[in-house]
Design a protein around this motif. Structure first.
Motif, PDB file in Angstrom:
ATOM      1  N   LEU A  15       0.931  -1.109   0.006  1.00  0.00           N
ATOM      2  CA  LEU A  15      -0.176   0.046  -0.088  1.00  0.00           C
ATOM      3  C   LEU A  15       0.851   1.194  -0.053  1.00  0.00           C
ATOM      4  N   LEU A  16       1.679   1.166   0.773  1.00  0.00           N
ATOM      5  CA  LEU A  16       2.812   2.224   0.703  1.00  0.00           C
ATOM      6  C   LEU A  16       3.421   2.583  -0.285  1.00  0.00           C
ATOM      7  N   ASP A  17       4.073   1.550  -1.256  1.00  0.00           N
ATOM      8  CA  ASP A  17       4.589   1.592  -2.563  1.00  0.00           C
ATOM      9  C   ASP A  17       3.517   2.344  -3.406  1.00  0.00           C
ATOM     10  N   LEU A  18       2.354   1.645  -3.316  1.00  0.00           N
ATOM     11  CA  LEU A  18       1.522   2.281  -4.348  1.00  0.00           C
ATOM     12  C   LEU A  18       1.164   3.718  -4.126  1.00  0.00           C
ATOM     13  N   ALA A  19       0.914   4.192  -2.921  1.00  0.00           N
ATOM     14  CA  ALA A  19       0.876   5.466  -2.835  1.00  0.00           C
ATOM     15  C   ALA A  19       1.749   6.422  -3.268  1.00  0.00           C
ATOM     16  N   LYS A  20       3.335   5.782  -2.926  1.00  0.00           N
ATOM     17  CA  LYS A  20       4.493   6.689  -3.198  1.00  0.00           C
ATOM     18  C   LYS A  20       4.454   6.809  -4.818  1.00  0.00           C
ATOM     19  N   GLU A  21       4.196   5.530  -5.609  1.00  0.00           N
ATOM     20  CA  GLU A  21       4.247   5.476  -6.962  1.00  0.00           C
ATOM     21  C   GLU A  21       3.127   6.532  -7.681  1.00  0.00           C
ATOM     22  N   HIS A  22       1.977   6.709  -7.176  1.00  0.00           N
ATOM     23  CA  HIS A  22       1.057   7.599  -7.482  1.00  0.00           C
ATOM     24  C   HIS A  22       1.370   9.106  -7.417  1.00  0.00           C
ATOM     25  N   THR A  23       2.296   9.419  -6.398  1.00  0.00           N
ATOM     26  CA  THR A  23       2.443  10.759  -6.061  1.00  0.00           C
ATOM     27  C   THR A  23       4.070  11.077  -6.494  1.00  0.00           C
TER      28      THR A  23
END
Length: 81
Positions: A15-23
């Motif tokens: 989940l953290l990686d997904l949020a970082k990827e999107h930002t």
């Protein structure tokens, strides 16, 4: 399932990686409505949303920027968990 410890709290790495990827990269650096959907889809990947996944979502909400519409959608989706 991989985890990350931040200040002694366990969070879900995916989940953290997904949020970082999107930002990061192109765009305004804020999570959009579609990206919020991605986060909650990922969190609901098992039989339910675990306490660790909920804690990770709370962390993301507090530490990442959202568009106004995405923030509203996030809050509504989280309250429905």
């Amino acid at each position: 399932m991989a985890y990350v410890n931040i200040d002694g709290q366990k969070y879900e790495k995916e989940l953290l990686d997904l949020a970082k990827e999107h930002t990061t990269g192109k765009g305004e650096g804020k999570l959009s409505k579609d990206e919020v959907v991605d986060l909650f889809t990922s969190a609901k990947d098992g039989t339910g949303v675990t306490d660790t996944e909920k804690a990770t979502l709370v962390y993301i909400r507090a530490n990442f920027e959202f568009t106004n519409a995405a923030a509203k959608d996030f809050d509504e989706a989280f309250d429905a968990l």
